[in-house]
Enzyme design. Sequence first.
Site, PDB file in Angstrom:
ATOM      1  N   PRO A 115       0.867  -1.162  -0.072  1.00  0.00           N
ATOM      2  CG  PRO A 115      -0.636  -1.631   1.776  1.00  0.00           C
ATOM      3  CD  PRO A 115       0.561  -2.305   1.050  1.00  0.00           C
ATOM      4  CD  GLU A 116       4.042   2.692  -3.269  1.00  0.00           C
ATOM      5  OE1 GLU A 116       4.459   3.789  -4.092  1.00  0.00           O
ATOM      6  OE2 GLU A 116       5.019   1.831  -4.007  1.00  0.00           O
TER       7      GLU A 116
END
Length: 271
Positions: A2-3
Site C-alpha cells: 500500500p502506497e
Amino acid sequence: MPELPEVETTRRGIAPAITGKRVTAVVVRDHRLRWPVPADLQERLQGQRCQAVDRRGKYLLLRFPSGTLLMHLGMSGSLRTVPPATAVLKHDHIDLVFDDSLALRLRDPRRFGAVLWAGENPSEHALLASLGPEPLTTDFSALHLYQLSRGRSAAVKSFIMDNATVVGVGNIYASESLYLAGIRPTRPAGKLTRNDCERLYTAIVNVLTAAIEQGGTTLRDFAAADGQPGYFAQKLNVYGREGEACHACSTPIKALRIGQRAAYYCAACQR
DNA sequence: CCCGATTCCTGTAGGC
DNA sequence: TGCCTACAGGAATCGG
C-alpha cells in the site's frame, strides 16, 4: 504494497460503508502489529459513531467524537468490509463491528501495519507531526521539491520516498515517477535543476492520480474494501520489469539497489 | 542535520 | 518433493 493510491482506494471503499455507523464491538485477535494495538480500544470506541474516514499520507484516520483511530497498512495490510459472521482467516487480526451488521476487518500477514489511538488532535501525533505535504494538494509543488533538495546528496529516489519530502510515494511510484520525469533514480537530489523538479512534480502527481483511477496496484496482496484488486500494475513502465523492453525506446530496463530497495529505470530515457 | 544500514514480519520464489 | 536462503518493503531507529 500500500502506497498512497492503495490507501486512498481503501479509504474510498470503507468510508461510505462505515460513516455514520456506530461501533458495537471491537475484536482484537492479535495485538502484535508494528506497535501493540491499544488494549483499551474497545472501551474507547464502543458506542461511538464514525464521523468520517480521512487520509494523511498512508495513514487512514477514522474520526470519532472522542478522538481519531489511526490505521496504517504497512506493506501487506488490507481492510475489507464484510458481514460480521464471515469466516476468520489467518492474519485477520482486528474487526471493528458497526451496528452489529458490518465488520471492518484488518488483515495483515506481515504485521508491519499499525492501529493506534491518536486522541482529538491527530496532526500532533508523533507519527503525523513531521510528515511532508500531500502530493495531490496545493501544499505540494515543484518549488517545494527544488528548495528542499538543495544541498542534499541522497539519491533522488530516496529523497522522494522520504515522507518528510512528500507523503505517499513508495517504492513502486518512486520508480514510475522518475521514469516519467526522465530522471535517473541515482541522481543526487541536490543536483536537480528547477526544470527537473517541474517534471518530477508533474510526474508524481500524474502517476499517483492515474493509479488512484485504476484502484491502485495489486502485485500480490493488495485488495480494495470490496476485495477487488487494483489494475495499475498493467500500466507500470519500469517497476518489476528488469530486462524487459522500455515502452518508449525498447532498451532493456535496468534494476539496481538504492538504500536497500529495488530501483528500476531506463538508461536511455532517464539521465 | 543528514544519510545509509538495520530492524521488524511472513509468504513466496528460486536454487540445489 | 523438500529444505534452505534470499527477497519483498514502510518507516522507525540507530550509528557514523
